[in-house]
Design a protein around this motif. Structure first.
Motif, short mmCIF file in Angstrom:
data_model
loop_
_atom_site.label_atom_id
_atom_site.label_comp_id
_atom_site.label_asym_id
_atom_site.label_seq_id
_atom_site.Cartn_x
_atom_site.Cartn_y
_atom_site.Cartn_z
N GLU A 66 4.40 -22.22 11.46
CA GLU A 66 4.47 -22.91 12.76
C GLU A 66 4.97 -21.98 13.87
O GLU A 66 4.56 -22.08 15.02
N THR A 67 5.84 -21.04 13.52
CA THR A 67 6.38 -20.13 14.52
C THR A 67 5.32 -19.15 15.00
O THR A 67 5.42 -18.60 16.11
N HIS A 68 4.29 -18.91 14.19
CA HIS A 68 3.19 -18.03 14.61
C HIS A 68 2.42 -18.63 15.80
O HIS A 68 1.78 -17.88 16.55
N PHE B 217 9.72 -17.90 20.30
CA PHE B 217 10.98 -17.85 21.03
C PHE B 217 11.36 -16.40 21.25
O PHE B 217 10.72 -15.48 20.71
N ALA B 218 12.38 -16.18 22.02
CA ALA B 218 12.85 -14.82 22.27
C ALA B 218 13.35 -14.20 20.96
O ALA B 218 14.22 -14.74 20.29
N GLY B 219 12.78 -13.10 20.61
CA GLY B 219 13.15 -12.45 19.35
C GLY B 219 12.26 -12.80 18.18
O GLY B 219 12.48 -12.32 17.07
N SER B 220 11.26 -13.66 18.41
CA SER B 220 10.38 -14.05 17.30
C SER B 220 9.53 -12.88 16.82
O SER B 220 9.10 -12.86 15.67
N VAL C 135 10.57 -10.01 16.18
CA VAL C 135 11.37 -9.34 15.14
C VAL C 135 11.63 -10.29 13.99
O VAL C 135 11.57 -9.91 12.81
N TRP C 136 11.91 -11.56 14.32
CA TRP C 136 12.24 -12.54 13.29
C TRP C 136 11.09 -12.80 12.32
O TRP C 136 11.29 -12.90 11.11
N LEU C 137 9.87 -12.88 12.85
CA LEU C 137 8.72 -13.21 12.00
C LEU C 137 8.44 -12.16 10.92
O LEU C 137 8.30 -12.51 9.74
N PRO C 138 8.37 -10.87 11.26
CA PRO C 138 8.13 -9.89 10.18
C PRO C 138 9.24 -9.87 9.13
O PRO C 138 8.97 -9.73 7.93
N VAL C 139 10.48 -10.04 9.59
CA VAL C 139 11.60 -10.05 8.64
C VAL C 139 11.49 -11.24 7.70
O VAL C 139 11.65 -11.12 6.48
N MET C 140 11.18 -12.42 8.26
CA MET C 140 11.09 -13.61 7.42
C MET C 140 9.88 -13.57 6.50
O MET C 140 9.93 -14.08 5.38
N GLU C 141 8.78 -12.97 6.94
CA GLU C 141 7.61 -12.84 6.06
C GLU C 141 7.93 -11.93 4.88
O GLU C 141 7.54 -12.20 3.74
N TRP C 142 8.65 -10.84 5.16
CA TRP C 142 9.05 -9.95 4.06
C TRP C 142 10.00 -10.68 3.10
O TRP C 142 9.85 -10.59 1.88
N TYR C 143 10.95 -11.41 3.68
CA TYR C 143 11.91 -12.15 2.85
C TYR C 143 11.20 -13.20 2.00
O TYR C 143 11.50 -13.37 0.81
#
Length: 391
Positions: free
Chosen positions: A145-147, A153-156, A158-166
């Motif tokens: 949904e964040t895609h 949001f601000a910082g997404s 950076v947040w999205l690649p990190v969360m996809e890896w996690y």
């Protein structure tokens, strides 16, 4: 940090010991130089004595009066006059130069260590929050949904690649763990022979049901057989297909079963690897036995083992070496009645004993049924007497 402080103290000690060793070498060199200087005047006095007898006698008289010790004393005083400034200079230079380089290295190591520690704590808190707060499926939905542009949001970025890896690492780790949590196969037992679909399956636990293992300091580990266990197996083998399903390892269970059941009344043995590991407990997955669940009864003394199939379970009191126990023998009439009644679904019968000790409740029901039957017989006899009683 204690390791870094210890390393710094070792560096200080090594620098001080190096300065002290240099001082000792300077002291010994100065002593040898002063000794040679003190010996030269006495040599020249000896040479002059051969040319001038008066001077020789004067030198001899002064030597007899202690001229030689006096010359040594004078050399010693000159020695300390030369050594003291050298030692002070070298010690001050060593103590001034030694801490400078290790101090900078120490500060760098401390800064790097603090930064690494804070980074690890921050990463642990970040990923720990998402591990506890969301399961993998929910978190995957959040990432998808964040895609969408309206949910960013601000910082997404950076947040999205990190969360996809996690998420990728978490799903992989969960799949690896699941291999050890789930039974190894969807069919733990081979199918019944053709024409044997009517056969009922009796699944038995091991610990605290058939045996109890106990340890004392005097004798170590010993395994005790529950009273009536051998007779129970022998009688039930004539009515049911018996399967042992335990959370124990084969190395523990097999030697016990070989002695408890030498005649092999137990047809199949299932061990820990065939259980479902759930919330810290080894749960018995009866649905994977490849048997009709309406014809499966599971007898155990562990409430955690039967959580998935409570309506198939006869839960008994665990045996802890109590004397006078006859629970297994009390259970035999209940199992025999089920076999003879041949109900279409054993789960309906087990549900009728929910929350009760089945052997005790069944015995009480049989007693009440016998009393009722006696009353009916008595009333029937009374009716016949009243019919045929002469007027």
């Amino acid at each position: 940090m204690s390791f870094l402080r210890h390393s710094w103290r070792l560096l200080q000690a090594s620098s001080e010991s190096a300065a002290a060793s240099r001082c000792c070498r300077s002291f010994s060199e100065a002593a040898s130089t002063s000794g040679r200087q003190g010996a030269t005047p006495s040599g020249s006095a000896a040479a002059s004595s051969s040319t001038a007898p008066a001077s020789a006698s004067a030198a001899a008289s002064s030597a007899g009066a202690g001229g030689l010790p006096g010359s040594r004393l004078g050399g010693t005083s000159r020695l300390f006059e030369n050594v003291k400034p050298m030692a002070a200079e070298e010690v001050s230079a060593a103590t001034a130069e030694a801490p400078s380089e290790p101090g900078a290295a120490m500060r760098m190591l401390t800064t790097a260590g603090n930064a690494a520690l804070l980074g690890l704590l921050g990463a642990g808190a970040f990923f720990g929050y998402y591990t506890v707060r969301y399961d993998a499926d929910t978190l995957q939905t959040v990432v998808q949904e964040t895609h969408k542009e309206e949910n960013q949001f601000a910082g997404s970025s950076v947040w999205l690649p990190v969360m996809e890896w996690y998420l990728e690492q978490r799903i992989y780790l969960q799949s690896e763990i699941k291999k050890y949590q789930d039974p190894p196969s969807e069919s733990l037992l081979p199918p019944l022979p053709q024409g044997a679909s009517h056969v009922r399956t009796l699944v038995l636990d091991l610990d605290d049901l058939l045996v109890h293992s106990d340890w004392t300091r005097g004798r170590g580990w010993r395994t005790f057989k529950r009273p009536g266990a051998e007779d129970f197996l022998k009688q039930m083998a004539q009515l049911y297909e018996i399967v042992l399903y335990t959370h124990a390892l084969p190395t523990y269970a097999d030697p016990i079963l070989d002695r408890l059941d030498p005649s092999r009344f137990i047809v199949y043995r299932l061990y820990r690897d065939s259980t479902l590991y759930q919330h810290g407990h080894h749960v018995r997955e009866l649905s994977k036995l490849n048997r009709d669940m309406s014809k499966v009864l599971f007898v155990t003394s562990d409430p955690e083992a039967c959580k998935l199939h409570p309506t198939n379970t006869v839960l008994l009191k665990p045996w802890k070496l109590e004397g006078g126990d006859h629970t297994l023998l009390d259970l035999m009439p209940f199992l025999d009645a089920i076999y003879r009644a041949n109900p279409p679904d054993v789960r309906k019968i087990v549900e009728g004993y929910e929350g009760q000790d089945i052997p005790t409740a069944f015995r009480e029901r049989m007693r009440l049924a016998a009393e009722e039957q006696q009353r009916k017989k008595a009333s029937r006899r009374g009716l016949l007497k009243s019919i045929y009683r002469p007027q």
